[in-house]
Design a protein around this motif. Structure first.
Motif, PDB file in Angstrom:
ATOM      1  N   ARG A   1      44.545  36.617  28.071  1.00 38.14           N
ATOM      2  CA  ARG A   1      44.120  37.263  26.815  1.00 38.14           C
ATOM      3  C   ARG A   1      45.054  36.894  25.669  1.00 38.14           C
ATOM      4  O   ARG A   1      44.617  36.679  24.545  1.00 38.14           O
ATOM      5  N   ALA A   2      46.345  36.819  25.999  1.00 36.09           N
ATOM      6  CA  ALA A   2      47.307  36.427  24.959  1.00 36.09           C
ATOM      7  C   ALA A   2      47.005  35.021  24.456  1.00 36.09           C
ATOM      8  O   ALA A   2      47.045  34.740  23.251  1.00 36.09           O
ATOM      9  N   ASP A   3      46.663  34.118  25.395  1.00 36.35           N
ATOM     10  CA  ASP A   3      46.327  32.752  25.014  1.00 36.35           C
ATOM     11  C   ASP A   3      45.092  32.742  24.131  1.00 36.35           C
ATOM     12  O   ASP A   3      45.011  31.958  23.169  1.00 36.35           O
ATOM     13  N   GLN A   4      44.109  33.560  24.432  1.00 36.31           N
ATOM     14  CA  GLN A   4      42.877  33.625  23.634  1.00 36.31           C
ATOM     15  C   GLN A   4      43.180  34.102  22.201  1.00 36.31           C
ATOM     16  O   GLN A   4      42.660  33.540  21.222  1.00 36.31           O
ATOM     17  N   ILE A   5      44.056  35.131  22.113  1.00 39.48           N
ATOM     18  CA  ILE A   5      44.389  35.662  20.767  1.00 39.48           C
ATOM     19  C   ILE A   5      45.149  34.615  19.967  1.00 39.48           C
ATOM     20  O   ILE A   5      44.886  34.355  18.778  1.00 39.48           O
ATOM     21  N   VAL A   6      46.121  33.992  20.632  1.00 40.90           N
ATOM     22  CA  VAL A   6      46.943  32.998  19.928  1.00 40.90           C
ATOM     23  C   VAL A   6      46.076  31.836  19.465  1.00 40.90           C
ATOM     24  O   VAL A   6      46.193  31.339  18.335  1.00 40.90           O
ATOM     25  N   THR A   7      45.154  31.392  20.273  1.00 39.22           N
ATOM     26  CA  THR A   7      44.276  30.269  19.916  1.00 39.22           C
ATOM     27  C   THR A   7      43.376  30.638  18.736  1.00 39.22           C
ATOM     28  O   THR A   7      43.193  29.859  17.783  1.00 39.22           O
ATOM     29  N   ALA A   8      42.812  31.867  18.787  1.00 36.20           N
ATOM     30  CA  ALA A   8      41.911  32.299  17.715  1.00 36.20           C
ATOM     31  C   ALA A   8      42.649  32.435  16.379  1.00 36.20           C
ATOM     32  O   ALA A   8      42.150  32.034  15.319  1.00 36.20           O
ATOM     33  N   VAL A   9      43.856  33.024  16.435  1.00 36.03           N
ATOM     34  CA  VAL A   9      44.628  33.221  15.190  1.00 36.03           C
ATOM     35  C   VAL A   9      45.042  31.870  14.629  1.00 36.03           C
ATOM     36  O   VAL A   9      44.969  31.648  13.426  1.00 36.03           O
ATOM     37  N   ASN A  10      45.486  30.937  15.507  1.00 35.84           N
ATOM     38  CA  ASN A  10      45.900  29.612  15.032  1.00 35.84           C
ATOM     39  C   ASN A  10      44.719  28.877  14.396  1.00 35.84           C
ATOM     40  O   ASN A  10      44.881  28.221  13.340  1.00 35.84           O
ATOM     41  N   ASP A  11      43.550  28.987  14.999  1.00 33.39           N
ATOM     42  CA  ASP A  11      42.373  28.324  14.422  1.00 33.39           C
ATOM     43  C   ASP A  11      42.034  28.923  13.062  1.00 33.39           C
ATOM     44  O   ASP A  11      41.688  28.192  12.112  1.00 33.39           O
ATOM     45  N   LEU A  12      42.128  30.249  12.969  1.00 36.51           N
ATOM     46  CA  LEU A  12      41.790  30.922  11.707  1.00 36.51           C
ATOM     47  C   LEU A  12      42.789  30.551  10.623  1.00 36.51           C
ATOM     48  O   LEU A  12      42.395  30.316   9.467  1.00 36.51           O
ATOM     49  N   MET A  13      44.055  30.478  10.985  1.00 33.48           N
ATOM     50  CA  MET A  13      45.084  30.185  10.008  1.00 33.48           C
ATOM     51  C   MET A  13      44.943  28.751   9.497  1.00 33.48           C
ATOM     52  O   MET A  13      45.284  28.469   8.348  1.00 33.48           O
ATOM     53  N   ARG A  14      44.425  27.834  10.284  1.00 37.67           N
ATOM     54  CA  ARG A  14      44.256  26.462   9.839  1.00 37.67           C
ATOM     55  C   ARG A  14      42.971  26.279   9.019  1.00 37.67           C
ATOM     56  O   ARG A  14      42.923  25.501   8.087  1.00 37.67           O
ATOM     57  N   GLN A  15      41.949  26.960   9.356  1.00 35.33           N
ATOM     58  CA  GLN A  15      40.628  26.658   8.798  1.00 35.33           C
ATOM     59  C   GLN A  15      40.264  27.556   7.592  1.00 35.33           C
ATOM     60  O   GLN A  15      39.518  27.145   6.702  1.00 35.33           O
ATOM     61  N   ALA A  16      40.746  28.816   7.592  1.00 42.73           N
ATOM     62  CA  ALA A  16      40.330  29.742   6.509  1.00 42.73           C
ATOM     63  C   ALA A  16      41.215  29.519   5.269  1.00 42.73           C
ATOM     64  O   ALA A  16      42.370  29.116   5.396  1.00 42.73           O
ATOM     65  N   ASP A  17      40.569  29.821   4.047  1.00 44.07           N
ATOM     66  CA  ASP A  17      41.371  29.722   2.828  1.00 44.07           C
ATOM     67  C   ASP A  17      42.129  31.021   2.656  1.00 44.07           C
ATOM     68  O   ASP A  17      42.013  31.958   3.438  1.00 44.07           O
ATOM     69  N   ASP A  18      42.861  31.068   1.533  1.00 42.56           N
ATOM     70  CA  ASP A  18      43.728  32.220   1.324  1.00 42.56           C
ATOM     71  C   ASP A  18      42.929  33.501   1.167  1.00 42.56           C
ATOM     72  O   ASP A  18      43.339  34.576   1.657  1.00 42.56           O
ATOM     73  N   PHE A  19      41.807  33.418   0.454  1.00 47.84           N
ATOM     74  CA  PHE A  19      41.004  34.621   0.224  1.00 47.84           C
ATOM     75  C   PHE A  19      40.489  35.181   1.548  1.00 47.84           C
ATOM     76  O   PHE A  19      40.476  36.391   1.782  1.00 47.84           O
ATOM     77  N   GLU A  20      40.003  34.269   2.439  1.00 50.97           N
ATOM     78  CA  GLU A  20      39.459  34.697   3.734  1.00 50.97           C
ATOM     79  C   GLU A  20      40.545  35.278   4.616  1.00 50.97           C
ATOM     80  O   GLU A  20      40.345  36.285   5.330  1.00 50.97           O
ATOM     81  N   LEU A  21      41.739  34.671   4.579  1.00 52.18           N
ATOM     82  CA  LEU A  21      42.831  35.151   5.436  1.00 52.18           C
ATOM     83  C   LEU A  21      43.222  36.566   5.042  1.00 52.18           C
ATOM     84  O   LEU A  21      43.442  37.438   5.889  1.00 52.18           O
ATOM     85  N   LEU A  22      43.344  36.766   3.663  1.00 57.94           N
ATOM     86  CA  LEU A  22      43.731  38.100   3.236  1.00 57.94           C
ATOM     87  C   LEU A  22      42.630  39.114   3.561  1.00 57.94           C
ATOM     88  O   LEU A  22      42.911  40.276   3.853  1.00 57.94           O
ATOM     89  N   GLU A  23      41.446  38.660   3.432  1.00 54.94           N
ATOM     90  CA  GLU A  23      40.324  39.555   3.731  1.00 54.94           C
ATOM     91  C   GLU A  23      40.293  39.898   5.239  1.00 54.94           C
ATOM     92  O   GLU A  23      39.938  41.008   5.643  1.00 54.94           O
TER      93      GLU A  23
END
Length: 641
Positions: free
Chosen positions: A304-326
């Protein structure tokens, strides 16, 4: 033809009895050793010359016994006059048959082959002229009686008779004949010896006739003892043979018992090992299951930790600043799982499991060797009463081949049948059938399972179900009625039945059909009797406190007075084993303290089989070798340990 046959007989006698064991030729001047074996003088001299030691002894080549040789001179040994007479008799008869032996006319005392000119009656040998001169010169032969050969040839008197007709002369007083025997010195003496050297009180001498008469009587008495000992040895040989067979049987049984015990103990050990292994497996499975759960838990957490880390890393690379803050609240919420991560420890201590095994075999011996016979009470049944399976006076007892036990009650006049475990089966009593029973006393069973019962004047026979088979009357009462038959004891072997008639004081032996073999009058007759495999009858006399043994001719073998704690006891029931050993029930003077003793075939005490019996009477062997005792109000069965 007759002369040839006679010559053949003479040759056989010579070869079988008159030949020296050393040279295998006819005896020449035979000398007798202390062991009573005889040899030619010349053969003994040659044998003694080869001995390394200079001791004045010679060893018999037949039996190896030693004989003292006075002054080392073999000539001084006793001459075997009997053999000399026999040799001369054979020679004489051969001459009469016309067949003179080539050695008969030659000298017997030398090897020169000179013609014999005379004969020495003491040596009983033909001698030449030179040997005659030597005879008259030597110290040990100068007093020998010598006659010319011509005089002997002309005489029709046999040499044995001639030697007996001339009284021997004393060697110290050569003109005196030997006429006395000194028993103190064990020598023949003349009247001069008696008056001089043997006149003191410590010399006991008698006339030769009285001495030889006494000697023959002593020898006859000792020979009779030898004969008695021989019969005793023959009887003991049978007992030893039976005892040896029993030893082999017991050895085989002991081996089987050891093997069975070992297998049983091995089975117990294997069973314990199985249970311990199952416990180990159970604990191992429980601990392994915990380890499995820990592994699964940790793996789930990391996945589960690996799943969370993978999802957060993908989001941090792909989303813009507005989406991340949101999406910040959601991202931070998922990252909160890091605080919940908890890794299960390895729990290394839980991995240990071991076994501390105990030394089962060496701590305790597999068994104990019993070198002396021991018995223990195996079974007791019956009690005092009048009902079925109850006793007023349990007396005679016998066992069938299937183990069933037949027992008489003399008070109830009843014969009962029980199983080997003591369960009552059936019974017959007086009044049920007047032909069957009147007053049953003792019982015995044949090898063919026929039950013999003494019933006053008759012996009645029943089968294994107590069905009447036949009967016979061993004896007839005296016409005057002074001696009435009262049958008590009974014993059986393969072919005979022995009956003890207390009324007529007789032990009679019969064939199994009742026909008489022998009758023996016995003054001290009792109530119980047994037959031994050694061909004897053993019986007890309660009144005389005696255990007696006689052969089938009525001759007493032994008479023993049994003891309990050193005091005289009263014997009742008696029983003989296959090896001839004897078992006797003994009463002390207190009820409840009776015993059963074991004696050997010669009446010597061996061991105590049972103690603390109430009032034991009849006894019997079961097919398994247990001893069954009728103990008045009960039956007790003892087994060898």
């Amino acid at each position: 033809m007759a002369e040839a046959a006679a010559q053949t007989v003479l040759d056989r006698i010579s070869q079988g009895h008159l030949e020296c064991p050393i040279c295998c030729c006819r005896f020449t001047d035979p000398k007798m050793l202390d062991c009573l074996h005889s040899f030619c003088l010349k053969c003994l001299e040659e044998m003694m010359s080869k001995q390394k030691s200079e001791a004045e002894k010679i060893t018999c080549p037949v039996c190896r016994r030693e004989t003292q040789v006075p002054d080392g001179v073999l000539q001084s040994l006793s001459s075997s006059f009997f053999l000399i007479s026999l040799v001369d008799e054979i020679n004489k008869q051969e001459k009469l048959l016309g067949k003179s032996l080539t050695t008969s006319a030659t000298c017997k005392s030398c090897d020169e082959g000179h013609e014999a000119v005379s004969r020495c009656l003491d040596c009983m040998a033909n001698i030449c002229k030179k040997c005659q001169e030597a005879h008259q010169f030597l110290k040990y032969t100068k007093d020998h009686r010598i006659i010319p050969a011509e005089e002997l040839d002309k005489s029709r008197v046999l040499p044995a008779d001639l030697s007996k007709s001339v009284a021997p002369k004393c060697r110290k007083h050569i003109d005196q004949s030997l006429c006395f025997y000194c028993g103190s010195c064990d020598i023949l003496i003349c009247s001069m010896c008696a008056a001089t050297e043997h006149r003191t009180a410590d010399h006991k001498y008698t006339a030769i006739y009285d001495a030889i008469t006494s000697f023959r009587e002593s020898v006859d008495d000792i020979l009779q003892k030898f004969d008695k000992s021989k019969r005793q040895f023959a009887s003991n040989e049978d007992s030893i043979t039976h005892a040896r067979k029993r030893l082999q049987k017991n050895l085989a049984q002991a081996r089987r018992d050891i093997y069975a015990k070992a297998e049983a103990e091995i089975a117990k050990i294997r069973n314990k090992a199985k249970r311990l292994t199952e416990k180990v497996d159970e604990i191992g499975q429980e601990k392994d299951s915990e380890y499995e759960k820990a592994l699964m838990h940790n793996r789930d957490q990391m996945e589960r930790a690996d799943q969370i880390v993978t999802a957060v890393n993908d989001l941090m690379r792909q989303a813009d600043d507005f989406e991340l803050l949101e999406l910040k609240p959601k991202v931070m919420h998922n990252l909160e799982f890091q605080k919940e991560l908890k890794c299960e420890p390895a729990k290394v201590n839980m991995a240990f499991i071991g076994v501390k095994c105990q030394n089962v075999v060496s701590n305790t011996a597999l068994g104990e060797l019993l070198l002396k016979e021991k018995w223990k009470l195996k079974k007791t049944f019956g009690k005092e009463g009048m009902g079925d399976g109850q006793f007023q006076w349990a007396n005679g007892v016998a066992c069938f081949n299937n183990g069933n036990i037949a027992l008489t009650d003399t008070t109830q006049k009843r014969l009962s049948l029980f199983t080997s475990t003591g369960c009552y089966k059936t019974s017959i009593a007086r009044g049920t059938d007047c032909r069957e029973l009147e007053a049953p006393s003792r019982v015995a069973v044949t090898q063919d399972d026929l039950l013999f019962v003494t019933d006053q004047k008759k012996v009645k026979v029943f089968d294994t179900e107590l069905k009447f088979v036949r009967e016979f009357t061993p004896s007839v009462d005296d016409a005057e009625g002074l001696s009435k038959s009262d049958l008590r004891g009974i014993a059986l072997d393969k072919q005979r039945v022995a009956l003890l008639d207390k009324g007529r004081k007789v032990i009679s032996v019969h064939n199994l059909d009742g026909s008489l073999i022998a009758n023996t009058s016995i003054n001290m007759v009792g109530y119980h009797i047994a037959m031994s495999s050694t061909g004897r009858m053993v019986f007890t006399t309660y009144e005389k406190n005696s255990l007696l043994c006689v052969n089938f001719k009525g001759n007493e073998v032994f008479n023993v007075m049994p003891l309990i704690n050193g005091k005289s006891a009263k014997p009742t029931g008696v029983l003989c084993d296959d090896d001839g050993s004897i078992y006797v029930a003994l009463h002390s003077f207190k009820l409840g303290s009776a015993e059963v003793h074991h004696y050997d075939s010669n009446g010597a005490f061996m061991a105590t089989v049972a103690q603390g019996l109430y009032n034991p009477l009849g006894m019997a062997f079961t097919p398994a070798g247990d001893v069954v005792v009728a103990d008045k109000h009960s039956v007790k069965i003892f087994e060898r340990m």
